[in-house]
Design a protein around this motif. Structure first.
Motif, PDB file in Angstrom:
ATOM      1  N   GLU A   1      -7.165  -3.341  -3.684  1.00 47.51           N
ATOM      2  CA  GLU A   1      -6.200  -3.654  -4.740  1.00 47.51           C
ATOM      3  C   GLU A   1      -6.884  -4.322  -5.921  1.00 47.51           C
ATOM      4  O   GLU A   1      -6.553  -4.055  -7.078  1.00 47.51           O
ATOM      5  CB  GLU A   1      -5.084  -4.547  -4.183  1.00 47.51           C
ATOM      6  CG  GLU A   1      -4.133  -3.835  -3.245  1.00 47.51           C
ATOM      7  CD  GLU A   1      -3.439  -2.646  -3.910  1.00 47.51           C
ATOM      8  OE1 GLU A   1      -3.069  -2.748  -5.094  1.00 47.51           O
ATOM      9  OE2 GLU A   1      -3.276  -1.620  -3.241  1.00 47.51           O
TER      10      GLU A   1
ATOM     11  N   SER B   1      -2.939   3.487  -3.271  1.00 48.34           N
ATOM     12  CA  SER B   1      -3.914   2.859  -4.162  1.00 48.34           C
ATOM     13  C   SER B   1      -5.131   3.753  -4.369  1.00 48.34           C
ATOM     14  O   SER B   1      -5.736   3.752  -5.443  1.00 48.34           O
ATOM     15  CB  SER B   1      -4.359   1.507  -3.587  1.00 48.34           C
ATOM     16  OG  SER B   1      -3.273   0.608  -3.517  1.00 48.34           O
TER      17      SER B   1
ATOM     18  N   GLN C   1       0.813  -1.207   0.000  1.00 50.14           N
ATOM     19  CA  GLN C   1       0.000   0.000   0.000  1.00 50.14           C
ATOM     20  C   GLN C   1       0.851   1.264   0.000  1.00 50.14           C
ATOM     21  O   GLN C   1       0.463   2.295  -0.538  1.00 50.14           O
ATOM     22  CB  GLN C   1      -0.923   0.021   1.225  1.00 50.14           C
ATOM     23  CG  GLN C   1      -1.833  -1.200   1.354  1.00 50.14           C
ATOM     24  CD  GLN C   1      -2.716  -1.396   0.148  1.00 50.14           C
ATOM     25  OE1 GLN C   1      -3.453  -0.512  -0.254  1.00 50.14           O
ATOM     26  NE2 GLN C   1      -2.643  -2.572  -0.452  1.00 50.14           N
TER      27      GLN C   1
END
Length: 692
Positions: A411, A449, A320
């Motif tokens: 994700e 993200s 991340q």
């Protein structure tokens, strides 16, 4: 007909015999059901449902006896004394004329005899008694109950309570009971230490059972768990000996103990070292319990080792923030559990996302060779195989199957957005994917993200002509530090809206932040955006601004800055200066394909067509694996610049078929292809992967 004659005739016609069949069968069914409803996981109220069903069905059964047994007999003996016939049953016209047609009391039923009248009178009385009885049962069991949830089929308990039951000793040696106690203690300690849930021990179950027995309340172990302790999951196991080896089995059941959630592989170890088996089982149990509810559990053949799972979680968190330690933790997770599929797949993705395709592909081949038959694993392997082949449609389709199982995983959600926009050029699909996860669910300051999601959503909006929505969404990022991808999209939106002041303010803010190389790149991109809109004056202002800055720095420019300087000279149509810069840069360029193409186009403008063709011949000879249409794309750029539209479109089609992606600077966003955008052939290129 009087009652005595009616009962006698019922006996003669075996009415009581048929009724006894129903009554006895119902009684047997009730007795059997009372023994099995609990083991198969049904609530106690299901017995009431069964009784109601049998009771209500009884009048229908009495009617069916008449319909299929008694009525044929009545018809057969219709000429007996006292029988009045209908026109349908008369044998001769005279009988038909003299007989009276009977009233219809029930659909399809005609009263043919005194026996039938008495029979249906009895049926009416039976129906009333059944209705009264059913209403009393419903009132006693449903209407008068305060807790109506008691009469619904219970859901699986939704809590973090986990019951660990005594492991059953099947060794026939009481001295080995200690192994079962060790297994329970070891698993309970692991659950508590790793904060997987609240433990319900065998001792707690036994204490509850004893208390309930003293109170003369049903108190089987299963009943205590389901009715009183109500765990969400139950861990149980057995162990036995085989040729001096200890074999230990374990499974996890749901809280109602009517469904096995997972049954772990049998573990074997030396009988003198039972902790080896127990530790192995504990790791599997904790791995399952810890990952339950996450996407990871669905892709694994079996639950991972818990230590490996914790390392994978760490690698996921490092991803991340794009930490360089991500690869280290991935490798450690694989070392901790060689059967753990997810970190192996993440390692492939790690190298793929960094354009180290040869390493990623070789790792994928190894992974494919050791993978079994689990559909989810094979699907993800097929996805990456398609990526390496440049088969964007298959890559999108296979990943979509995985995405549909966990659309809220950030994700996976981001990857699906990227695939929709950059692989198959479907910006219209991005919005619905983006909306699955509410933006307020994230800490945007610590979520790279999230920034990528906004970048992809913004680009999709621009492709769909939603310029105003893009500005509204991304404007808060205008004066933040970082979020560079987002600022690029925001700049494009400002240019399209013609908000020159906002563009200038955004670029100035980037410069003040000290990101000088990025500022220079953004100045070039801003100039190209203005060129695409036909505003050459504004474009030259930005291109000239970065040129002046670079000239002041002189020899301090890095290789990438000098390549940027050459591109700017080319777009400013200063071809002599661009030629000098490019000839010096090409031998050491990190982007030989791009620089050679710029050099060839510059030769073309300088009238040196032979040099231009020879340079593009070198470009054509640079084909290699994992280029995904890059050579054909550069050939298309050269021919588009030259004015050979037909040849350019041919190479563009080859490039997209080889996997060239749709990005913020390629295809419809490439300045050199603006003269081609209106042609049907170019539109075919854009829709290549979403046709059919």
């Amino acid at each position: 007909m009087n009652l005595k004659d009616f009962i006698k005739e019922c006996h003669e016609k075996e009415v009581f015999k048929n009724l006894s069949i129903y009554i006895v069968s119902s009684w047997v069914l009730i007795q059997v059901f009372s023994e099995i409803y609990e083991p198969i996981g049904l609530p106690k109220i299901s017995m009431t449902y069964l009784l109601l069903a049998l009771l209500i069905s009884f009048p229908f059964y009495v009617y069916l006896i008449w319909r299929y047994r008694l009525k044929p007999l009545e018809t057969r003996y219709k000429n007996r004394k006292g029988l009045k016939v209908t026109s349908k049953s008369a044998d001769v016209p005279e009988e038909a004329n003299g007989g009276k047609k009977k009233k219809v009391h029930l659909p399809g039923v005609r009263l043919l005899s005194p026996f039938q009248r008495m029979y249906f009178t009895a049926l009416f009385v039976i129906s009333l008694v059944v209705l009264l009885s059913a209403s009393l049962i419903v009132r006693a069991n449903f209407i008068d109950q305060e807790d109506m949830s008691a009469f619904t089929f219970p859901d699986e308990p939704d809590n973090d309570r986990i019951a660990v039951l005594t492991f059953q000793n099947n060794t026939a040696d009481p001295n080995l009971d200690v192994i079962g106690n060790m297994a329970v203690d070891w698993i309970m300690h692991g659950i508590t230490q790793n904060k997987v849930g609240q433990v319900i021990s065998p001792q707690i179950v036994e204490d509850y059972t004893n208390v309930l027995k003293a109170a003369v309340i049903p108190s089987e172990e299963n009943g205590v768990l389901k009715e009183y302790l109500r765990p969400s999951k139950v861990v149980k196991g057995t162990y036995y000996l085989n040729n001096g080896r200890l074999l230990l089995q374990c499974s996890v059941m749901n809280g109602n103990m009517n469904r096995t959630l997972v049954s772990f592989e049998q573990v074997e170890c030396d009988a003198g070292s039972p902790l080896d088996c127990i530790e192995n089982v504990k790791q599997r149990v904790l791995g399952y319990l810890g990952s339950r509810g996450t996407k990871i559990i669905g892709i694994e053949e079996k639950p991972p080792n818990f230590d490996a799972y914790k390392l994978w979680l760490e690698s996921y968190d490092l991803q991340q923030i794009q930490s360089p330690d991500q690869l280290r933790t991935i490798n450690e997770a694989i070392a901790a559990d060689s059967t753990f599929f997810r970190p192996k797949l993440d390692r492939v993705a790690y190298y793929y996302n960094r354009d180290e395709f040869a390493i990623a592909d070789s790792l994928l081949q190894v992974l494919a060779a050791e993978t079994g038959t689990k559909k989810e694993q094979l699907n993800m392997i097929q996805h990456y195989e398609a990526c390496f082949k440049g088969d964007n449609r298959t890559a999108f389709k296979t990943y979509k199957e995985e995405y549909n199982s966990a659309p809220n995983e950030i994700e996976m959600n981001l990857s699906m957005m990227v695939l929709a926009l950059q692989f198959v050029n479907m910006p219209q699909a991005v919005d619905s994917i983006y909306a699955v996860i509410p933006q307020e669910d994230f800490d945007l300051d610590n979520c790279i993200s999230c920034e990528y999601r906004d970048f992809v959503q913004g680009m999709a909006n621009l492709e769909l002509g939603k310029t105003g929505e893009t500005i509204e969404m991304l404007k808060p990022y205008a004066h933040t530090a970082g979020q560079e991808w987002i600022k690029e999209v925001l700049m494009k939106a400002y240019v399209l809206e013609g908000d020159h002041a906002a563009v200038a303010d955004l670029l100035e803010h980037i410069r003040l932040l000290g990101r000088i190389e990025y500022w220079q790149l953004m100045m070039l991109k801003t100039g190209l955006e203005y060129l695409k809109t036909g505003n050459k004056a504004e474009a030259m202002k930005y291109l000239a601004g970065v040129t002046t800055f670079q000239e002041q720095r002189g020899s301090q420019l890095s290789q990438s800055e000098r390549e940027l300087q050459a591109e700017i000279a080319f777009y400013m149509e200063e071809y002599s200066r661009a030629l000098t810069l490019l000839e010096a840069l090409v031998p050491d360029s990190a982007d030989p394909l791009g620089m050679q193409t710029f050099l060839a186009m510059t030769y073309l403008k300088k009238g040196e067509e032979e040099k231009a063709q020879n340079t593009m011949l070198k470009v054509s000879e640079m084909r290699s694996k994992y280029q995904f249409g890059e050579v054909d794309y550069n050939l298309a750029r050269f021919h588009a610049f030259k004015g050979d539209k037909e040849v350019a479109l041919k190479y563009l089609l080859q490039a997209v078929a080889a996997g060239k992606r749709f990005t913020s600077t390629t295809f419809q966003n490439d300045y050199l292809f603006q003269p081609l955008k209106a042609s049907p052939e170019f539109k075919r290129v854009l829709s290549f992967w979403n046709e059919g």
